[in-house]
Design a protein around this motif. Structure first.
Motif, PDB file in Angstrom:
ATOM      1  N   TRP A   9      -0.369 -11.178  -7.666  1.00 51.71           N
ATOM      2  CA  TRP A   9      -1.193 -10.391  -6.548  1.00 51.71           C
ATOM      3  C   TRP A   9      -1.916 -11.207  -5.823  1.00 51.71           C
ATOM      4  O   TRP A   9      -1.924 -10.801  -4.466  1.00 51.71           O
ATOM      5  CB  TRP A   9      -1.938  -9.313  -7.240  1.00 51.71           C
ATOM      6  CG  TRP A   9      -2.520  -8.416  -6.372  1.00 51.71           C
ATOM      7  CD1 TRP A   9      -2.038  -7.253  -5.840  1.00 51.71           C
ATOM      8  CD2 TRP A   9      -4.207  -8.275  -6.102  1.00 51.71           C
ATOM      9  NE1 TRP A   9      -3.191  -6.677  -5.148  1.00 51.71           N
ATOM     10  CE2 TRP A   9      -4.327  -7.205  -5.468  1.00 51.71           C
ATOM     11  CE3 TRP A   9      -5.244  -9.231  -6.779  1.00 51.71           C
ATOM     12  CZ2 TRP A   9      -5.705  -6.871  -4.948  1.00 51.71           C
ATOM     13  CZ3 TRP A   9      -6.721  -8.720  -6.236  1.00 51.71           C
ATOM     14  CH2 TRP A   9      -6.783  -7.683  -5.412  1.00 51.71           C
ATOM     15  N   THR A  45      -2.390  -2.802  -0.804  1.00 50.99           N
ATOM     16  CA  THR A  45      -3.251  -3.411  -1.580  1.00 50.99           C
ATOM     17  C   THR A  45      -3.286  -3.046  -2.987  1.00 50.99           C
ATOM     18  O   THR A  45      -3.765  -3.501  -3.906  1.00 50.99           O
ATOM     19  CB  THR A  45      -4.584  -3.206  -1.001  1.00 50.99           C
ATOM     20  OG1 THR A  45      -5.129  -1.975  -1.071  1.00 50.99           O
ATOM     21  CG2 THR A  45      -4.988  -4.137   0.185  1.00 50.99           C
ATOM     22  N   ASN A  46      -2.777  -1.762  -3.321  1.00 46.81           N
ATOM     23  CA  ASN A  46      -2.797  -1.115  -4.508  1.00 46.81           C
ATOM     24  C   ASN A  46      -0.953  -0.797  -5.067  1.00 46.81           C
ATOM     25  O   ASN A  46      -0.858   0.373  -5.134  1.00 46.81           O
ATOM     26  CB  ASN A  46      -3.334   0.407  -4.593  1.00 46.81           C
ATOM     27  CG  ASN A  46      -4.737  -0.022  -4.993  1.00 46.81           C
ATOM     28  OD1 ASN A  46      -5.566  -0.011  -5.979  1.00 46.81           O
ATOM     29  ND2 ASN A  46      -5.667  -0.382  -3.606  1.00 46.81           N
ATOM     30  N   TYR A  86       2.111  -1.487  -6.968  1.00 48.03           N
ATOM     31  CA  TYR A  86       2.462  -1.596  -8.576  1.00 48.03           C
ATOM     32  C   TYR A  86       3.925  -1.941  -8.836  1.00 48.03           C
ATOM     33  O   TYR A  86       4.745  -1.135  -8.217  1.00 48.03           O
ATOM     34  CB  TYR A  86       1.884  -0.401  -9.453  1.00 48.03           C
ATOM     35  CG  TYR A  86       0.433  -0.588  -9.546  1.00 48.03           C
ATOM     36  CD1 TYR A  86      -0.265  -1.321 -10.470  1.00 48.03           C
ATOM     37  CD2 TYR A  86      -0.183   0.569  -8.491  1.00 48.03           C
ATOM     38  CE1 TYR A  86      -1.553  -1.108 -10.413  1.00 48.03           C
ATOM     39  CE2 TYR A  86      -1.572   0.412  -8.767  1.00 48.03           C
ATOM     40  CZ  TYR A  86      -2.177  -0.311  -9.661  1.00 48.03           C
ATOM     41  OH  TYR A  86      -3.816  -0.250  -9.721  1.00 48.03           O
ATOM     42  N   LEU A 119      -8.757  -9.574 -10.906  1.00 50.45           N
ATOM     43  CA  LEU A 119      -7.833  -8.720 -11.830  1.00 50.45           C
ATOM     44  C   LEU A 119      -7.864  -9.373 -13.156  1.00 50.45           C
ATOM     45  O   LEU A 119      -7.761 -10.624 -13.422  1.00 50.45           O
ATOM     46  CB  LEU A 119      -6.349  -8.596 -11.282  1.00 50.45           C
ATOM     47  CG  LEU A 119      -6.251  -8.091  -9.897  1.00 50.45           C
ATOM     48  CD1 LEU A 119      -4.757  -7.796  -9.498  1.00 50.45           C
ATOM     49  CD2 LEU A 119      -6.923  -6.813  -9.777  1.00 50.45           C
ATOM     50  N   GLU A 145      -4.463  -4.979 -14.984  1.00 53.83           N
ATOM     51  CA  GLU A 145      -4.077  -4.866 -13.488  1.00 53.83           C
ATOM     52  C   GLU A 145      -3.432  -6.116 -13.121  1.00 53.83           C
ATOM     53  O   GLU A 145      -2.727  -6.220 -12.246  1.00 53.83           O
ATOM     54  CB  GLU A 145      -5.112  -4.581 -12.466  1.00 53.83           C
ATOM     55  CG  GLU A 145      -5.770  -3.246 -12.713  1.00 53.83           C
ATOM     56  CD  GLU A 145      -5.222  -2.379 -11.973  1.00 53.83           C
ATOM     57  OE1 GLU A 145      -4.835  -2.267 -10.780  1.00 53.83           O
ATOM     58  OE2 GLU A 145      -4.332  -1.558 -12.884  1.00 53.83           O
ATOM     59  N   ARG A 169       0.088  -5.346 -10.965  1.00 53.29           N
ATOM     60  CA  ARG A 169      -0.437  -4.990  -9.371  1.00 53.29           C
ATOM     61  C   ARG A 169       0.325  -6.254  -8.745  1.00 53.29           C
ATOM     62  O   ARG A 169       0.221  -7.608  -9.078  1.00 53.29           O
ATOM     63  CB  ARG A 169      -1.847  -4.943  -9.244  1.00 53.29           C
ATOM     64  CG  ARG A 169      -2.365  -4.217  -7.991  1.00 53.29           C
ATOM     65  CD  ARG A 169      -3.708  -4.509  -7.539  1.00 53.29           C
ATOM     66  NE  ARG A 169      -4.395  -3.285  -8.202  1.00 53.29           N
ATOM     67  CZ  ARG A 169      -5.781  -2.865  -7.646  1.00 53.29           C
ATOM     68  NH1 ARG A 169      -5.922  -3.057  -6.707  1.00 53.29           N
ATOM     69  NH2 ARG A 169      -5.987  -1.979  -8.436  1.00 53.29           N
ATOM     70  N   PRO A 186      -2.418   3.873  -3.727  1.00 54.16           N
ATOM     71  CA  PRO A 186      -1.532   3.300  -4.956  1.00 54.16           C
ATOM     72  C   PRO A 186       0.194   3.947  -4.595  1.00 54.16           C
ATOM     73  O   PRO A 186       0.306   5.046  -4.602  1.00 54.16           O
ATOM     74  CB  PRO A 186      -2.236   4.083  -6.274  1.00 54.16           C
ATOM     75  CG  PRO A 186      -3.339   4.457  -5.908  1.00 54.16           C
ATOM     76  CD  PRO A 186      -3.409   5.020  -4.546  1.00 54.16           C
ATOM     77  N   ARG A 227      -2.610   5.806 -14.407  1.00 58.38           N
ATOM     78  CA  ARG A 227      -3.550   5.867 -13.490  1.00 58.38           C
ATOM     79  C   ARG A 227      -3.644   7.063 -12.726  1.00 58.38           C
ATOM     80  O   ARG A 227      -2.503   7.474 -12.516  1.00 58.38           O
ATOM     81  CB  ARG A 227      -3.383   4.461 -12.429  1.00 58.38           C
ATOM     82  CG  ARG A 227      -4.442   4.648 -11.393  1.00 58.38           C
ATOM     83  CD  ARG A 227      -4.461   3.396 -10.303  1.00 58.38           C
ATOM     84  NE  ARG A 227      -5.431   3.610  -9.444  1.00 58.38           N
ATOM     85  CZ  ARG A 227      -5.636   2.838  -8.562  1.00 58.38           C
ATOM     86  NH1 ARG A 227      -4.990   1.564  -8.353  1.00 58.38           N
ATOM     87  NH2 ARG A 227      -6.573   3.121  -7.562  1.00 58.38           N
ATOM     88  N   LYS A 279      -8.275   4.801 -15.004  1.00 55.68           N
ATOM     89  CA  LYS A 279      -6.905   4.149 -15.551  1.00 55.68           C
ATOM     90  C   LYS A 279      -7.151   4.319 -17.124  1.00 55.68           C
ATOM     91  O   LYS A 279      -8.133   3.855 -17.676  1.00 55.68           O
ATOM     92  CB  LYS A 279      -6.880   2.737 -15.164  1.00 55.68           C
ATOM     93  CG  LYS A 279      -5.245   1.853 -15.680  1.00 55.68           C
ATOM     94  CD  LYS A 279      -5.299   0.671 -15.093  1.00 55.68           C
ATOM     95  CE  LYS A 279      -4.171  -0.057 -15.837  1.00 55.68           C
ATOM     96  NZ  LYS A 279      -3.946  -1.359 -15.419  1.00 55.68           N
TER      97      LYS A 279
END
Length: 467
Positions: free
Chosen positions: A28, A55-56, A58, A281, A290, A294, A314, A389, A394
């Motif tokens: 990430w 930025t979020n 997954y 993270l 994470e 992520r 997310p 999440r 989470k």
């Protein structure tokens, strides 16, 4: 023939080309625009300014094959059964408390793939690089397959020609694999510049074996470490990947295809923490903290998607399937898609509705480096369990003993402080959502005790690896 289609009501003269770049094991924070002071990625840094940065974002799983299976099928793991890189009972038998669910290592032919969706919509399709889901991706909607097979890495000597990768002829001795795959991608784009085309470019890099160009290795040997990022060979691989993405983007510019091409850049899972830390993270590849799930993600589509914009909503890589289905106005068929069409966010600036994101891993994945992994225990990066999440919260549930871990990601992005006892009502709510989701997807929950488990051996082994 000019084809008219619409994106959220706006008529366009041609359907867009789509390029999906999926880097293997890129963490990430392994890019300049994501906050790294060590790796140099000028082309991707510029690319990020031209598109939307998530930025979020997954991955659907924390290691290679299951992550790719979720993205290519658009479905959660329980629907296709690919949970890990086989087998599911990794690690010492005497340290596994339950018998894990059997793993599928091949995406079933009966599933409708992203490649088939594009192919059935009249697109020229290609996968160039690491496939890892079957022996032959041409049976899953791809007209062209270069270097794709069941293999998960290019082999011990794989990054320099002569190669050990099937479906790829060797080039001149010493040719670099990432350069070669980009050459093949550029050839495909030039051949199909009239469009529309779908190019899936899953680089083998930056997966092990770590092998870079010597001049770049020397460059990073002379560069000071920064925030747990200090591996010169890995850095050389990251920069070579960046250079090659830049080469491909330059060709789009030269062919005047930029405004007609949607380019997506991401990684299949988190990076290996011992190789490259992703602080703040926690953990890395193979973990469901994470750092393992992520990933970086940028989407560029000039004139359609705003540039220089960061999105904190997310998103899951599974969202790409329904989103692209909407972008090219493909007919809806095949799988029940678990992702969300994020078109309203991309094209209209609307926030996504609050939703749960799920991960299910009824399997064991042994430790890489017990002292570095930051896993729940030093023997495994993953023990059987599930994760959800929802908003800032989470929840991790572990099947061996039913234990729960609850984290507030707004206050504790590093997942250091388990607040399940402090917020029991939140933990109970998320656990109920997790159980309801597992029931809806027929997710298997292993309960059979492993007769080979030896508690004394496990304790001895933990003490041994942590000395």
């Amino acid at each position: 023939m000019t084809i008219s289609f619409s994106i959220k009501g706006r008529q366009e003269s041609r359907r867009p080309n789509v390029i999906l770049i999926n880097v293997d094991d890129l963490g990430w924070k392994d890019l300049g625009f994501m906050g790294s002071d060590y790796y140099e990625t000028p082309y991707l840094d510029q690319f990020s300014k031209e598109g939307m940065v998530f930025t979020n974002a997954y991955a659907g799983a924390s290691n290679c094959a299951p992550s790719r299976a979720t993205m290519i099928s658009g479905m959660y793991g329980p629907r296709h059964g690919v949970y890990t890189v086989s087998p599911s009972d990794r690690g010492d038998d005497r340290t596994r408390r339950i018998v894990p669910t059997k793993n599928e290592d091949t995406l079933a032919d009966s599933l409708y793939t992203l490649g088939e969706m594009f192919h059935d919509s009249g697109y020229a399709t290609a996968t160039i690089g690491k496939w890892h889901l079957s022996d032959d991706p041409t049976k899953m909607g791809f007209d062209l397959n270069v270097a794709g097979n069941h293999r998960g890495n290019p082999g011990r000597n794989g990054y320099f020609s002569p190669y050990g990768v099937s479906n790829l002829t060797s080039g001149p001795e010493g040719e670099y694999l990432t350069d070669r795959l980009t050459d093949e991608a550029i050839d495909f784009v030039k051949e199909h510049k009239g469009g529309p085309f779908f190019l899936y470019l899953p680089f083998y890099t930056v997966h092990s074996p770590l092998m870079g160009k010597q001049e770049l290795i020397n460059k990073y040997k002379a560069k000071p470490a920064s925030n747990g990022q200090a591996h010169p060979v890995y850095a050389a691989m990251v920069e070579a990947m960046d250079q090659n993405v830049g080469r491909l983007l330059k060709v789009l510019e030269q062919l005047e295809l930029e405004e007609h091409t949607m380019v997506i850049f991401t990684s299949d899972n988190g990076g290996i923490r011992k190789t490259s830390r992703q602080d703040p993270l926690r953990a890395g590849k193979g973990s469901y903290y994470e750092g393992g799930i992520r990933v970086p993600m940028v989407i560029r589509y000039p004139g359609k998607i705003p540039a220089m914009e960061k999105v904190d909503d997310p998103v899951l890589q599974m969202d790409l399937f329904p989103t692209l289905q909407g972008v090219i106005q493909a007919s809806v068929q095949g799988n029940t898609l678990d992702g969300m069409d994020i078109g309203p966010l991309l094209f209209e600036g609307k926030s996504l509705p609050k939703r749960e994101l799920y991960w299910h891993f009824p399997i064991y994945l042994e430790a890489y480096s017990p002292k570095d992994d930051q896993a729940r225990d030093p023997l495994f990066r993953t023990r059987p369990g599930s994760v959800v999440r929802y908003g800032k919260w989470k929840l991790h549930e572990y099947f061996e003993d039913g234990s729960l871990e609850l984290y507030n990601l707004e206050e504790d992005l590093g997942e250091h402080y388990n607040v399940a006892d402090k917020y029991p009502e939140v933990a109970a709510d998320l656990l109920e959502r997790l159980k309801t989701w597992r029931k809806s997807t027929n997710a298997p929950v292993p309960t059979e005790r492993n007769p080979a488990f030896d508690q004394d051996f496990e304790a001895m082994k933990i003490k041994q690896v942590m000395q």
